[in-house]
Write an enzyme that holds these catalytic residues in place. Sequence first.
Site, short mmCIF file in Angstrom:
data_model
loop_
_atom_site.label_atom_id
_atom_site.label_comp_id
_atom_site.label_asym_id
_atom_site.label_seq_id
_atom_site.Cartn_x
_atom_site.Cartn_y
_atom_site.Cartn_z
N GLU A 11 -1.55 -0.21 5.86
CA GLU A 11 -1.23 1.07 5.20
C GLU A 11 0.22 1.45 5.44
O GLU A 11 0.70 1.37 6.58
CB GLU A 11 -2.17 2.15 5.76
CG GLU A 11 -2.53 3.22 4.76
CD GLU A 11 -3.39 2.68 3.62
OE1 GLU A 11 -2.83 2.29 2.58
OE2 GLU A 11 -4.62 2.66 3.79
N HIS A 12 0.88 1.87 4.37
CA HIS A 12 2.31 2.19 4.40
C HIS A 12 3.13 0.97 4.84
O HIS A 12 4.17 1.10 5.47
CB HIS A 12 2.58 3.40 5.30
CG HIS A 12 2.13 4.68 4.68
ND1 HIS A 12 2.88 5.39 3.77
CD2 HIS A 12 0.96 5.36 4.79
CE1 HIS A 12 2.21 6.46 3.37
NE2 HIS A 12 1.04 6.47 3.96
N GLY A 54 -6.43 12.06 -7.06
CA GLY A 54 -5.66 12.56 -5.92
C GLY A 54 -6.38 12.40 -4.59
O GLY A 54 -6.10 13.11 -3.63
N ALA A 55 -7.31 11.44 -4.52
CA ALA A 55 -8.14 11.30 -3.32
C ALA A 55 -7.76 10.08 -2.49
O ALA A 55 -8.46 9.70 -1.56
CB ALA A 55 -9.61 11.22 -3.71
N GLY A 56 -6.65 9.42 -2.84
CA GLY A 56 -6.25 8.24 -2.08
C GLY A 56 -6.93 6.97 -2.57
O GLY A 56 -6.94 5.96 -1.88
N SER A 114 -3.98 6.93 -10.11
CA SER A 114 -2.79 6.74 -10.96
C SER A 114 -2.62 5.28 -11.37
O SER A 114 -2.36 5.00 -12.54
CB SER A 114 -1.52 7.28 -10.31
OG SER A 114 -1.59 7.27 -8.93
N ASP A 158 -1.11 -0.68 -5.03
CA ASP A 158 -2.17 -0.11 -5.87
C ASP A 158 -2.23 -0.81 -7.23
O ASP A 158 -3.30 -1.14 -7.74
CB ASP A 158 -1.94 1.39 -6.07
CG ASP A 158 -1.83 2.12 -4.75
OD1 ASP A 158 -2.20 1.54 -3.72
OD2 ASP A 158 -1.38 3.28 -4.76
N TYR A 175 5.14 11.61 1.15
CA TYR A 175 5.20 10.15 0.98
C TYR A 175 6.64 9.64 0.86
O TYR A 175 7.05 8.71 1.58
CB TYR A 175 4.39 9.75 -0.26
CG TYR A 175 4.34 8.26 -0.50
CD1 TYR A 175 3.30 7.49 0.02
CD2 TYR A 175 5.32 7.62 -1.23
CE1 TYR A 175 3.25 6.13 -0.20
CE2 TYR A 175 5.29 6.26 -1.45
CZ TYR A 175 4.25 5.52 -0.94
OH TYR A 175 4.21 4.17 -1.15
C1 GLA Z 1 0.04 4.93 -1.97
C2 GLA Z 1 1.11 4.08 -2.64
C3 GLA Z 1 1.02 2.62 -2.17
C4 GLA Z 1 0.99 2.52 -0.65
C5 GLA Z 1 -0.02 3.49 -0.05
C6 GLA Z 1 0.04 3.54 1.46
O1 GLA Z 1 -1.22 4.56 -2.38
O2 GLA Z 1 0.97 4.11 -4.04
O3 GLA Z 1 2.08 1.88 -2.71
O4 GLA Z 1 2.27 2.72 -0.11
O5 GLA Z 1 0.15 4.81 -0.54
O6 GLA Z 1 -0.32 2.33 2.02
#
Ligand code: GLA
Length: 377
Positions: free
Chosen positions: A34-35, A120-122, A126, A170, A219
């Site tokens: 993640e990130h 918008g829930a992760g 999008s 994503d 972010y």
């Molecule tokens: C969002 C971004 C991704 C990634 C994640 C965190 O989903 O669109 O590119 O950076 O956050 O891992």
Amino acid sequence: MITTDFIAAAFQARYGSTPDFISRAPGRVNLIGEHTDYNDGFVLPLGIPHSTWIAFKRRNDGAVNLHSLDFNQTESFSLSEFARGTGWIEYAKGVAWTLREQGFALSGFDGVVKTDVPIGAGLSSSAAIELATLNAFAALSDLAIEPMRKATLAQRAEREWVGMNCGMMDQMISAMGKKGNALFLDCRSLDHRYVPLPSDAVIVVMDTGTRRELKDSRYNERRAECEAAAKFFGKASLRDVSLDECNRSALSDTLKRRARHVISENARALKVANDVSTDSRAIGTLLNESHQSLRDDFEVSSPALDAMVEMAQQTDGCYGARMTGAGFAGCAIALVEKGCEAAFIRQVGARYQVATSLSPSFFVVEASDGAEVFEAR
Ligand code: GLA
């Protein structure tokens, strides 16, 4: 679940004719990594059955008319003149703009869109609408574009049109998901392979019932912090910095913690993909460590995400849990022993509701295929 018949019937009801094609693109959960994507690192996401669907029919006047069943709203734009606006249509418009920028000739269309990816829930709502739209244009104009290229085009739409400076994870997983597998992706070389998930466990998505606006979130700030940290070390990205180097450095406390998260998270993602991909217990431990690092070092969790993750971790049958996606709100995931998921969801749901007064929701996800287009019958 939305079906081809459902979305075709919605098109028929709206426009009084049958659509030409139907496009579907999935949301995702990220198992670990993640990130890390915008730090040239490693990610291990999977496509989920929850998807965005578009039924569409060609128009010859260069107009795109898209009706959203979720927002009960029709939005339109022209392929000959792009003007920025607001709301969900910007994702579709951004994709059209990017394709045009890259020199693709496009046809307009009438379309109906519906999603069951929570917004918008992760879970990458999008990327799902971006890939579904991109495939709509590709189908109508017979564009032969490789899935990876589709992903980078969609990512560009989000960065340059929508203004969210996202990485590539994503869009890559929405374009390239494979049933039963996670996708292990090296975001520097783009090398990738599919990793089968453990057979004795299921992935439970735990929606905290809290939401964020991604482009308004912190972010972009995190991304800038990572770039500043890499610059401090004189490296292209944090991918090239070792934990030891980071710990010994004179970097400020905040940037050091940001860097430490990225470096340790890359190591965890590599370990899951290379060493323990079928060992639920070992994966669970790494998920717990990932959450701690995202919470304390990277500071992208939230009280609701922390409460959900802690309750999950304390519940029988749970191998491990962590927030997923960008963070700040939205969803966490838990790896749960197969057969225990119903009791797990009941117990975590009840405890979470009492503790937070929020309304959570839970679903078990199976890794699903990436974006696809069907000819409408
Ligand atoms: C969002 C971004 C991704 C990634 C994640 C965190 O989903 O669109 O590119 O950076 O956050 O891992």
